[in-house]
Design a protein around this motif. Sequence first.
Motif, PDB file in Angstrom:
ATOM      1  N   SER A 455     -30.026 -16.469  42.625  1.00 20.62           N
ATOM      2  CA  SER A 455     -29.397 -17.692  43.306  1.00 20.62           C
ATOM      3  C   SER A 455     -28.742 -18.434  42.316  1.00 20.62           C
ATOM      4  O   SER A 455     -27.472 -18.834  42.366  1.00 20.62           O
ATOM      5  N   HIS A 602     -29.048 -25.027  48.764  1.00 22.08           N
ATOM      6  CA  HIS A 602     -28.501 -23.745  48.318  1.00 22.08           C
ATOM      7  C   HIS A 602     -27.566 -23.149  48.950  1.00 22.08           C
ATOM      8  O   HIS A 602     -26.671 -22.594  48.533  1.00 22.08           O
ATOM      9  N   SER A 710     -32.035 -17.140  52.061  1.00 19.43           N
ATOM     10  CA  SER A 710     -32.653 -18.456  51.612  1.00 19.43           C
ATOM     11  C   SER A 710     -33.845 -18.521  52.440  1.00 19.43           C
ATOM     12  O   SER A 710     -34.962 -19.227  51.609  1.00 19.43           O
TER      13      SER A 710
END
Length: 801
Positions: A455, A602, A710
């Motif tokens: 990520s 994110h 996520s």
Amino acid sequence: MKTRVKKILSIVIIAVVVIGWYASCFGLGSINNLKDSLKYGLDIDGGVYVVLKADTGHMSDAKVKKVMDQTKEVLNRRVNAMGVSEASVSVEGKNRLRVEMPGVKDAKQAINKIGKTAKLRFTLADGTTIMTGSDVKNATASQDQENGGYKIVLKLSSSGQSKFADATEKAANGDVTATVQNHGTTVSNSSIVIWLDNDILTAPTARQRIDSSTCEITGGTGGMSKTEATEEAALIRGGSLPVSLHEVSSSVQTASIGANALNKSIVAGAIGLGLVFLFMIIAFNLLGVFADIALALYVLLVLWSMKMIGAVLTLPGIAGIILGVGMAVDANVIIFTRIKEEIGKGRSIRSAVDEGFRHALVTVLDSQITTLIATIVLYELGSTTVKGFAITLMISIIVSIFTAVVVTQVFVSTLADSRAAKYTFFGCHADGTPRRWIKHQVHFIEKRKIFYCCSGAFIVLGLCFLIFHGFNYGIDFTGGTMIQMDMGHKVSTTEVKKAVSQYKLDPTIVYSGKGNKEVIIRTGKSLNANQRDAVQKTLEQKFNRPSNSVISSEEFGPSIGSELRNNAIKSILIAALGMLIYIIFRFKSWKYGVAAIAGIGHDVLVLIGVYAIFGITVDNPFVAAVLTIVGYSINDTIVIFDRVRENRHIMRGKPVMEVLDTSITQTLDRSLMTSITTEVAIIPLLFFVSSELAAFVLPLMVGVAVGTYSSICLCSPLFYEFNKREEASRYAQIAKNKKRIEAKKEEHKAEKKREEEAEKTREAQRAEQKQASLPEHSSAAKPKKKNKKNQQKHVSYKRKK
């Protein structure tokens, strides 16, 4: 609820679905089919919209609100008086008004009419103001029997009547020196000049003092045309606006493009829905059939609800409905998965269904409410186009809860009460073990550092593209103008650029449409309706094109872009805050909320990276795409965290890592199925609808995948990180307590041993003291004689040995 009642309800629901779909497609009696009944946005019906900004100056917020409401009412009267059906005026932002006119083809004429909606005033020929539009109660067009044609009849207020009487007396007596010029010609001394801002609407002359509540404006011999009289009466009747307005953005869309997009959207939606139906049957057998009936009812309820409340359906709204299908499927999947688990625990089918719905209800409500928070923020802060998407998604969420919790439960409960019910009907094997895609526990948490690195790497890459290349902003963010024209055949972009060179646009020109017969001209300059009309006419003359060759045109002022950016940031922050508060309230711990919000951050960064890396245009729907992904991601996270919360009670004393891995594995089938069905539902939109909608749908598809990732690979590991130190300290405390207990035990043993040795010592001392206290002649003091016999035996024994 009795079984008989459930069966009757099941039959009624099926009948409603069948009849509803028939009526929606073909109409029924006086009910028109759904396609003809819905209200469509300008991107489907075609038409013109213009956004006007009010010069509110330094007014207070309360004063601005009052002024904008007054201005909206005035514009509503004026626009409706122009005869445009379904026209609407709405306040947008703090000091802007958006006027939409569906079906209007002449953009210049329509926008100019709207542009003439500033302050109305009446002056003498020397420019002296005598009254304003507020002194006019009404203005109508009627036939002029005396002169022929049409005339305008004004109805004045009591204060306006006296003002008008004095003014007409001065004008009729020639007591005024004319200074006002109309198109270069000085008006007559006896004129009563009617102004819209600094433009003269009309300048009729006064023959005598008019002291009456009504007066007439005629056109002399032959009178005025009906159109002229009607339009001027409408502008006068609108009254005086409390503020001046100026155009900040406008757009023109042709109905042919929108209608084509609508038809393609219907086909794409039908294909997507069919694929979801098939997927649910394969995954859940008979339960999948029940889910499909509930989904069919869901689509009907959403569309007819929009019709009933008068909501406007736009192309992004269609995407919202199809995305909502995935959300509706999610509620069913949560319920069905939980029923399978309860059967796997050894429960009877009846008991498993009751427990499955009871446990799943909390999860469904929590997940959908958090998504609803994002949708409400989207509606409050979005523009009109985004609001259409938001209201559609909002209705979809509410209806999906109803169809999953109520409608599906009726069918499943009826099946559970039946003697013919089998484990295989509920997605289980014949022995009652659940069918699962993931059959073994997956250890996600121990691989968390890999997920962090992946990520982080993508986000850094996206930020690098953003820093060095920037976003591909659309004109609604940067300000500017876009004109799309059908050229009839492929023409050279160089020729197009040369044709408009006199306007110094510095344009970007790209091809569009089938066979590249269309061109899209983009420029950073904001061109109003008249300027765009001049450019369009130049191209029409140069390439011999008809006046209807303009497919669409848009203009955005630079102030709009900055507000959109601010609204995007504000929307995300407000939505995140609202979700954080709700999650902390429901889960009674900040750790769940912060972990979930970190996942949202994110997802937003990844989506920004996708836009930056692949150069996707960042425009108005970008805000909708971001907030939709935020809502979808939090939905998935809540489902996992809800199971974590439950398992922490069931697996009390187990390590947090084990609880998290177990919870993720238990919900993994549901996460994958929901993501797949949502993707399957929206994929057809990429191939069947316009490139503009595809640019909106693609980020949604990416966001669905990223949101699922996520929730599993980041939010859960972050929750572990928050609990790791606490768990370690708890284990350390347990070990410390155990060591302290062991030390106390050893100390107790040593103390006991010391006490025993002390007791022995005391016994020996008492024996010695007793011996010492006896007299020497007593029998006890005399030594005992040895038994001779025994002694001899002892000696003999020694010898033998």
